[in-house]
Structure formats: structure tokens, C-alpha cells
Design a protein around this motif. Structure first.
Motif: not given
Length: 116
Positions: A49-50, A76-79, A107-112
Motif C-alpha cells: 500500500c501507499s 509499505l508492505e504489511v509483514v 491506499v491498497r495496491h491492486v495486484t493479481a
């Protein structure tokens, strides 16, 4: 200290609008609460996310978050999600309690993976 961070945040520390497109607030709350941002605590492990904004940018919590580099636009990446939120920014990992994580709107990054 809180006042110095607030002045930096609203006085040129970032653009006139947050990453979510809402104007930077001139009061003690996030103007983007009605955008597509969510609390960091709503993210799941592995999601990226950002940072959109901080819920209360004039608070002591915002000072602690700013000292870690958690500012609008930060990636950010949630671990780990749960009682403590562990997230990665660049090569560094940070752990914050749930109460502090609730102050961060992202804001979530949309990935597959997240689109499915």
C-alpha cells in the motif's frame, strides 16, 4: 514537537493534496476519511500500500510515525497484521501497536493476488 511536525506537514512538507487526492487538512483531522483509503490495521499480511494520510496529523502519534518515515506517499508492505502491525518500508521493518497503526490511512495496491 507536535507543532513543528504539524507545521512541516501543512507548510510545505508535502503537496497541497494527499496521496488520495484530498486536500491536506488545516485542522486536526484527516480530510481524506471519505476516500478509498483504509486504516493500516485493515491490511493483511503480504499486501502492499501507499500511505494516504495520518488521521490526526497534529498528534503525538503523528510525530512518532513521521520519525519512522510514515508519511504520505510512503510505500509499505504489511509483514504481519494483528495486535502488532509489522510493515516493511524499503529495507527496514517496523513494528507498531494497533493503536498507532490505526492512525495511518493507506491506499491498497491492486495486484493479481488482491484483485482475486
Amino acid at each position: 514537537m507536535v507543532r513543528k511536525v504539524w507545521e512541516w506537514l501543512t507548510g510545505g512538507g508535502w503537496d497541497s493534496s494527499c496521496a488520495a487526492g484530498a486536500p491536506v487538512p488545516d485542522s486536526d483531522y484527516c480530510a481524506a476519511l471519505h476516500c478509498d483509503s483504509v486504516c493500516l490495521t485493515e491490511m493483511r499480511s503480504g499486501e502492499t500500500c501507499s500511505v494516504a494520510c495520518l488521521q490526526d496529523p497534529a498528534s503525538a502519534a503523528a510525530c512518532r510515525l513521521a520519525a519512522l518515515g510514515v508519511l504520505p506517499g510512503a510505500e509499505l508492505e504489511v509483514v504481519q497484521a494483528g495486535a502488532a502491525c509489522v510493515f516493511r518500508m524499503g529495507n527496514a521493518e517496523f513494528a507498531v501497536d494497533r493503536q498507532l497503526a490505526q492512525q495511518v490511512r493507506v491506499v491498497r495496491h491492486v495486484t493479481a493476488r488482491t484483485a482475486a
